[in-house]
Design a protein around this motif. Structure first.
Motif, mmCIF file in Angstrom:
data_model
loop_
_atom_site.group_PDB
_atom_site.id
_atom_site.type_symbol
_atom_site.label_atom_id
_atom_site.label_comp_id
_atom_site.label_asym_id
_atom_site.label_seq_id
_atom_site.Cartn_x
_atom_site.Cartn_y
_atom_site.Cartn_z
ATOM 1 N N GLN A 1 19.685 18.557 43.433
ATOM 2 C CA GLN A 1 20.333 20.201 42.731
ATOM 3 C C GLN A 1 19.455 20.562 41.574
ATOM 4 O OE1 GLN A 1 24.288 21.829 41.090
ATOM 5 N NE2 GLN A 1 23.852 23.420 42.864
ATOM 6 N N PHE A 2 18.776 21.768 41.663
ATOM 7 C CA PHE A 2 18.085 22.006 40.388
ATOM 8 C C PHE A 2 18.287 23.378 39.260
ATOM 9 C CE2 PHE A 2 15.225 24.109 37.810
ATOM 10 C CZ PHE A 2 14.733 23.661 36.165
ATOM 11 N N SER A 3 18.625 23.326 38.566
ATOM 12 C CA SER A 3 19.227 25.153 37.742
ATOM 13 C C SER A 3 18.251 24.783 36.364
ATOM 14 C CB SER A 3 20.906 24.674 37.499
ATOM 15 O OG SER A 3 20.906 26.422 36.967
ATOM 16 N N GLY A 4 17.674 25.835 35.641
ATOM 17 C CA GLY A 4 16.584 26.299 34.972
ATOM 18 C C GLY A 4 15.659 27.408 35.277
ATOM 19 N N ASN A 5 15.139 27.095 34.219
ATOM 20 C CA ASN A 5 13.871 28.378 34.320
ATOM 21 C C ASN A 5 12.481 27.239 35.189
ATOM 22 O OD1 ASN A 5 12.128 26.968 32.491
ATOM 23 N ND2 ASN A 5 12.420 28.055 30.856
ATOM 24 N N LEU A 6 12.165 28.693 35.632
ATOM 25 C CA LEU A 6 10.905 28.315 36.425
ATOM 26 C C LEU A 6 10.174 27.123 35.908
ATOM 27 C CD1 LEU A 6 9.948 32.085 38.462
ATOM 28 C CD2 LEU A 6 11.584 29.974 39.183
ATOM 29 N N ARG A 7 9.187 27.730 34.482
ATOM 30 C CA ARG A 7 8.577 26.511 33.682
ATOM 31 C C ARG A 7 9.294 25.219 34.658
ATOM 32 N NH1 ARG A 7 6.812 23.839 30.014
ATOM 33 N NH2 ARG A 7 4.462 24.188 29.730
ATOM 34 N N ASP A 8 10.404 24.347 33.801
ATOM 35 C CA ASP A 8 11.354 23.605 34.229
ATOM 36 C C ASP A 8 10.986 23.183 35.676
ATOM 37 O OD1 ASP A 8 11.449 22.999 31.484
ATOM 38 O OD2 ASP A 8 13.720 24.219 31.279
ATOM 39 N N PHE A 9 11.475 23.788 36.432
ATOM 40 C CA PHE A 9 10.785 23.756 38.302
ATOM 41 C C PHE A 9 10.080 23.552 38.436
ATOM 42 C CE2 PHE A 9 11.157 25.309 42.371
ATOM 43 C CZ PHE A 9 12.602 24.393 43.110
ATOM 44 N N ALA A 10 8.692 23.757 38.171
ATOM 45 C CA ALA A 10 7.569 23.609 38.473
ATOM 46 C C ALA A 10 7.507 22.250 37.636
ATOM 47 C CB ALA A 10 6.543 24.470 37.933
#
Length: 471
Positions: free
Chosen positions: A13-22
């Motif tokens: 699972q991931f939670s955060g902003n799109l930059r961190d998701f990239a």
């Protein structure tokens, strides 16, 4: 890329902003963080918000990796197909897996299937089994050399010819007793329709078959129609079953692509980019301060030179250097902190993997010890031989070059004496200062006592040196 979102992925699972998701996907997939960020931009252009982008991006990356496609192509393919077919995110995931499975079980590629999907477009909504049936029929057409946009065009025309026939075509379909729709008004499975059509045509001559098919379908599509009519029931079932069980196929194909040395290097490069980005995030404000300060300093020097020449430059430099040192002292703790955090991460990585590393480390140490033990006699002998050869080489070099050595020493002494003579006027005042300092040191009781105690040893050393010289 600052929108916040949450999603479940195959990597956790991931939670955060799109930059961190990239960056998160860059560390776990065949694509770098930069490439993942580019794909997120494609998601934004499609009108997706952060949550939707996070749900869709892993599908795009899996499809691109499975089909060795450009991210832009894979992104357009997924988003356009989702929009044209009216699919939910979960249905889109199923579609991507089905495309991957169809490409591995039929004579087509993911890229060609995607092109066919986009060509069929919304017409595929008429298919009873949805994307499963769509992938199956396109795979069967591909088996017969009808691929990509050509296959998509043919299937679209076939669907329209059956679902919205012309008056003459509808009359023939009725005469044949061919049921295109079920009792609930939904289009039947194409496999069943073509199976029934095959049964009816089998009672006709070849000429009659051609007339019937020409009246129902467009002439340009007869090649594709005959390909489907010529496909066995077993092949229909085999491909349809495989595509129906395609859950996880895209991610598995992507993982397979990485399960080799080239894949390991790809993951290493992605992880390395993640480290660079993490360090860059921490140091960018500091580095920007240095760059901005440098720009301001150059402007200040230029202005000082115009106004006061070199004297102005020298005056400005004094302030610039002082301010520069102050800036360094100000940001140094932050830079050290980044280094410490990076070192901590490396140490934690080693600690966390210590159970796995220990057996290998112990094995390596044992091998080293065994090697030293087995080869110790020869190592010692080699060491002595090396020292012996080294000593012999030095003696030979000295004896062979004695004249050059003595000449160089003589020249050095002559140059030293000449230098002393030429600089006697400078040295004399210094000599007086030296004598005075020496006398003051002698008058110091502790130094005098030390000199008296060591004088006998000094005299003995001088005598021994003279005896060696004379002898």
């Amino acid at each position: 890329l600052q929108q916040i979102g949450t999603t479940d992925t195959a990597y956790g699972q991931f939670s955060g902003n799109l930059r961190d998701f990239a960056q998160f996907l860059g560390q776990n997939t065949a694509f770098s963080a930069t490439q993942a960020a580019e794909a997120l931009n494609y998601m934004a252009l499609a009108g997706y918000d952060a949550d939707k982008s996070m749900e869709m991006l892993p599908l795009v990356l899996d499809l691109a990796a499975a089909g060795t496609m450009e991210l832009a192509t894979a992104s357009d393919m997924v988003t356009d197909a989702q929009s044209a077919l009216g699919l939910s995110t979960e249905e889109t995931k199923i579609m991507v897996d089905q495309m991957a499975m169809a490409s591995s079980k039929s004579n087509t590629s993911v890229s060609q299937l995607g092109e066919a999907f986009l060509t069929v477009g919304g017409t595929a909504k008429n298919l009873k089994e949805g994307t499963n049936e769509l992938s199956t029929v396109l795979g069967l057409l591909a088996d017969n050399g009808i691929k990509g946009a050509e296959g998509g065009t043919a299937l679209r025309n076939i669907i329209l010819s059956l679902s919205a026939p012309t008056k003459s075509a509808a009359k023939v379909i009725k005469q044949l007793g061919l049921e295109v729709y079920d009792s609930e008004g939904n289009m039947r499975n194409l496999e069943d329709i073509f199976l029934d059509l095959n049964g009816t045509l089998s009672t006709m001559t070849q000429g009659e078959q051609t007339q019937v098919l020409n009246k129902i379908f467009n002439k340009v599509d007869l090649k594709s129609v005959n390909a489907l009519l010529g496909t066995s029931v077993e092949r229909w079932e085999e491909l349809a079953t495989a595509i129906g069980e395609a859950d996880g196929a895209a991610s598995q194909m992507a993982a397979t692509q990485l399960d080799n040395l080239a894949g390991d290097m790809t993951l290493f490069q992605s992880a390395l980019e993640g480290v660079k980005l993490a360090i860059s995030d921490e140091l960018t404000p500091t580095l920007r301060s240095f760059v901005q300060y440098g720009t301001e300093s150059l402007s200040e020097l230029g202005t000082a030179f115009k106004e006061k020449g070199l004297d102005g430059v020298l005056g400005a430099l004094d302030g610039i250097v002082n301010d520069g040192i102050a800036l360094i002292m100000q940001v140094l703790p932050q830079m050290l902190e980044v280094g410490v955090e990076l070192l901590d991460s490396v140490i934690m990585g080693i600690v966390n993997n210590l159970p796995a590393l220990l057996p290998a480390a112990l094995e390596i140490i044992n091998k080293i010890v065994e090697g030293i033990t087995e080869n110790l006699p020869s190592l010692l002998l080699t060491g002595f031989n090396i020292l012996s050869e080294l000593a012999k080489g030095l003696l030979d070099a000295i004896s062979e070059n004695a004249d050059q050595i003595f000449t160089a020493a003589s020249e050095f002494i002559t140059s030293l004496a000449q230098g002393l003579i030429e600089n006697i006027s400078i040295l004399l005042p210094k000599a007086v200062e030296l004598i005075l300092a020496f006398a003051q040191a002698l008058t110091d009781y502790s130094n005098l006592e030390l000199l008296i105690n060591t004088a006998p040893e000094m005299i003995k050393a001088i005598v021994r040196s003279e005896e060696r010289r004379v002898g």
